[in-house]
Structure formats: structure tokens, C-alpha cells
Write a protein that holds these residues in place. Structure first.
Motif, PDB file in Angstrom:
ATOM      1  N   CYS A   1       0.821  -1.208   0.000  1.00 15.71           N
ATOM      2  CA  CYS A   1       0.000   0.000   0.000  1.00 15.71           C
ATOM      3  C   CYS A   1       0.860   1.266   0.000  1.00 15.71           C
ATOM      4  O   CYS A   1       1.836   1.360   0.743  1.00 15.71           O
ATOM      5  CB  CYS A   1      -0.895  -0.024   1.232  1.00 15.71           C
ATOM      6  SG  CYS A   1      -1.897   1.453   1.428  1.00 15.71           S
TER       7      CYS A   1
ATOM      8  N   THR B   1      -5.038   1.185   3.697  1.00 12.74           N
ATOM      9  CA  THR B   1      -5.324  -0.244   3.735  1.00 12.74           C
ATOM     10  C   THR B   1      -5.753  -0.709   5.118  1.00 12.74           C
ATOM     11  O   THR B   1      -5.270  -0.213   6.131  1.00 12.74           O
ATOM     12  CB  THR B   1      -4.101  -1.070   3.269  1.00 12.74           C
ATOM     13  OG1 THR B   1      -4.468  -2.458   3.245  1.00 12.74           O
ATOM     14  CG2 THR B   1      -2.894  -0.874   4.156  1.00 12.74           C
ATOM     15  N   LEU B   2      -6.649  -1.664   5.157  1.00 11.27           N
ATOM     16  CA  LEU B   2      -7.064  -2.288   6.408  1.00 11.27           C
ATOM     17  C   LEU B   2      -6.232  -3.536   6.675  1.00 11.27           C
ATOM     18  O   LEU B   2      -6.455  -4.228   7.668  1.00 11.27           O
ATOM     19  CB  LEU B   2      -8.558  -2.629   6.367  1.00 11.27           C
ATOM     20  CG  LEU B   2      -9.487  -1.428   6.194  1.00 11.27           C
ATOM     21  CD1 LEU B   2     -10.932  -1.884   6.092  1.00 11.27           C
ATOM     22  CD2 LEU B   2      -9.295  -0.431   7.321  1.00 11.27           C
ATOM     23  N   ASN B   3      -5.264  -3.826   5.778  1.00 15.15           N
ATOM     24  CA  ASN B   3      -4.417  -5.009   5.880  1.00 15.15           C
ATOM     25  C   ASN B   3      -2.948  -4.621   5.689  1.00 15.15           C
ATOM     26  O   ASN B   3      -2.285  -5.133   4.800  1.00 15.15           O
ATOM     27  CB  ASN B   3      -4.847  -6.031   4.823  1.00 15.15           C
ATOM     28  CG  ASN B   3      -4.139  -7.351   4.977  1.00 15.15           C
ATOM     29  OD1 ASN B   3      -3.763  -7.755   6.059  1.00 15.15           O
ATOM     30  ND2 ASN B   3      -3.937  -8.030   3.858  1.00 15.15           N
TER      31      ASN B   3
ATOM     32  N   ARG C   1       0.018  -4.690   3.086  1.00 18.19           N
ATOM     33  CA  ARG C   1      -0.466  -5.063   1.747  1.00 18.19           C
ATOM     34  C   ARG C   1      -1.631  -4.187   1.283  1.00 18.19           C
ATOM     35  O   ARG C   1      -2.471  -3.787   2.068  1.00 18.19           O
ATOM     36  CB  ARG C   1      -0.878  -6.526   1.724  1.00 18.19           C
ATOM     37  CG  ARG C   1       0.323  -7.445   1.928  1.00 18.19           C
ATOM     38  CD  ARG C   1      -0.106  -8.888   1.969  1.00 18.19           C
ATOM     39  NE  ARG C   1       1.024  -9.741   2.289  1.00 18.19           N
ATOM     40  CZ  ARG C   1       1.624 -10.534   1.398  1.00 18.19           C
ATOM     41  NH1 ARG C   1       1.197 -10.583   0.162  1.00 18.19           N
ATOM     42  NH2 ARG C   1       2.636 -11.282   1.778  1.00 18.19           N
ATOM     43  N   CYS C   2      -1.651  -3.947  -0.007  1.00 18.27           N
ATOM     44  CA  CYS C   2      -2.733  -3.190  -0.613  1.00 18.27           C
ATOM     45  C   CYS C   2      -4.021  -4.005  -0.561  1.00 18.27           C
ATOM     46  O   CYS C   2      -4.001  -5.202  -0.838  1.00 18.27           O
ATOM     47  CB  CYS C   2      -2.378  -2.877  -2.072  1.00 18.27           C
ATOM     48  SG  CYS C   2      -3.705  -2.084  -2.985  1.00 18.27           S
ATOM     49  N   ASP C   3      -5.110  -3.361  -0.208  1.00 16.04           N
ATOM     50  CA  ASP C   3      -6.425  -4.021  -0.206  1.00 16.04           C
ATOM     51  C   ASP C   3      -7.406  -3.321  -1.134  1.00 16.04           C
ATOM     52  O   ASP C   3      -8.592  -3.571  -1.093  1.00 16.04           O
ATOM     53  CB  ASP C   3      -6.993  -4.132   1.209  1.00 16.04           C
ATOM     54  CG  ASP C   3      -7.356  -2.789   1.806  1.00 16.04           C
ATOM     55  OD1 ASP C   3      -7.184  -1.734   1.149  1.00 16.04           O
ATOM     56  OD2 ASP C   3      -7.840  -2.771   2.965  1.00 16.04           O
TER      57      ASP C   3
ATOM     58  N   SER D   1      -7.999  -0.043  -1.159  1.00 11.78           N
ATOM     59  CA  SER D   1      -8.573   1.160  -0.537  1.00 11.78           C
ATOM     60  C   SER D   1      -8.289   2.416  -1.341  1.00 11.78           C
ATOM     61  O   SER D   1      -9.046   3.388  -1.253  1.00 11.78           O
ATOM     62  CB  SER D   1      -8.038   1.326   0.887  1.00 11.78           C
ATOM     63  OG  SER D   1      -8.519   0.312   1.725  1.00 11.78           O
TER      64      SER D   1
END
Length: 80
Positions: A63, A68-70, A73-75, A77
Motif C-alpha cells: 500500500c 489499507t485495512l491489511n 499489503r494493498c487491499d 482502498s
């Protein structure tokens, strides 16, 4: 950490080749000139990088929008 303190560093994820067993420092503040990794620009902000060890050698997307909510890592968002 509040979202108001975080800078959006990019609008797309960074493709990164990770090496198993290596330690990485993902920039969580968005201030680093070495995106998506930390260069110490967070000093004095109260923010800190996300430290992680790669569990395997692989290509990942990290990200840069910092929403990101993770993390790290990119999710996806950055799309909203």
C-alpha cells in the motif's frame, strides 16, 4: 494514530519483490521518500513503520495510499 496524521503517498500499490527471512519496514506515515518503505521521515510524528519479516520469497503489492485495512499489503482502498 489518526488518519489526519497520515499522508497519502500514492494512488496505486507498489510492486515489491520480497525475500524470505528478510525484515522490511513499511512506511505507515506516508512521509518517506523511499516509498513504500520507511526512511525515518516519521521521526517526531508519533507514528512508526510496520515491521515485518517475509515468510517466503514472492512478489507483493504494498500500500502507498496508507488507507489499507491489511497493512502493509494493498487491499484496494486507494480506489475509494
Amino acid at each position: 494514530m489518526t488518519q489526519a496524521e497520515v499522508h497519502r503517498a500514492g494512488d496505486a500499490p507498489a510492486k515489491v519483490d520480497l525475500q524470505q527471512g528478510e525484515t522490511y519496514y513499511w512506511c505507515a506515515c506516508g512521509r518517506s521518500a523511499a516509498q513504500p518503505f520507511c526512511d525515518g521521515s516519521h521521526q517526531g510524528t508519533g507514528l512508526a513503520p510496520v515491521v515485518f519479516v517475509a515468510s517466503k520469497t514472492e512478489t507483493v503489492f504494498l500500500c502507498t495510499c496508507k488507507q489499507t485495512l491489511n497493512p502493509p499489503r494493498c487491499d484496494g482502498s486507494h480506489k475509494s
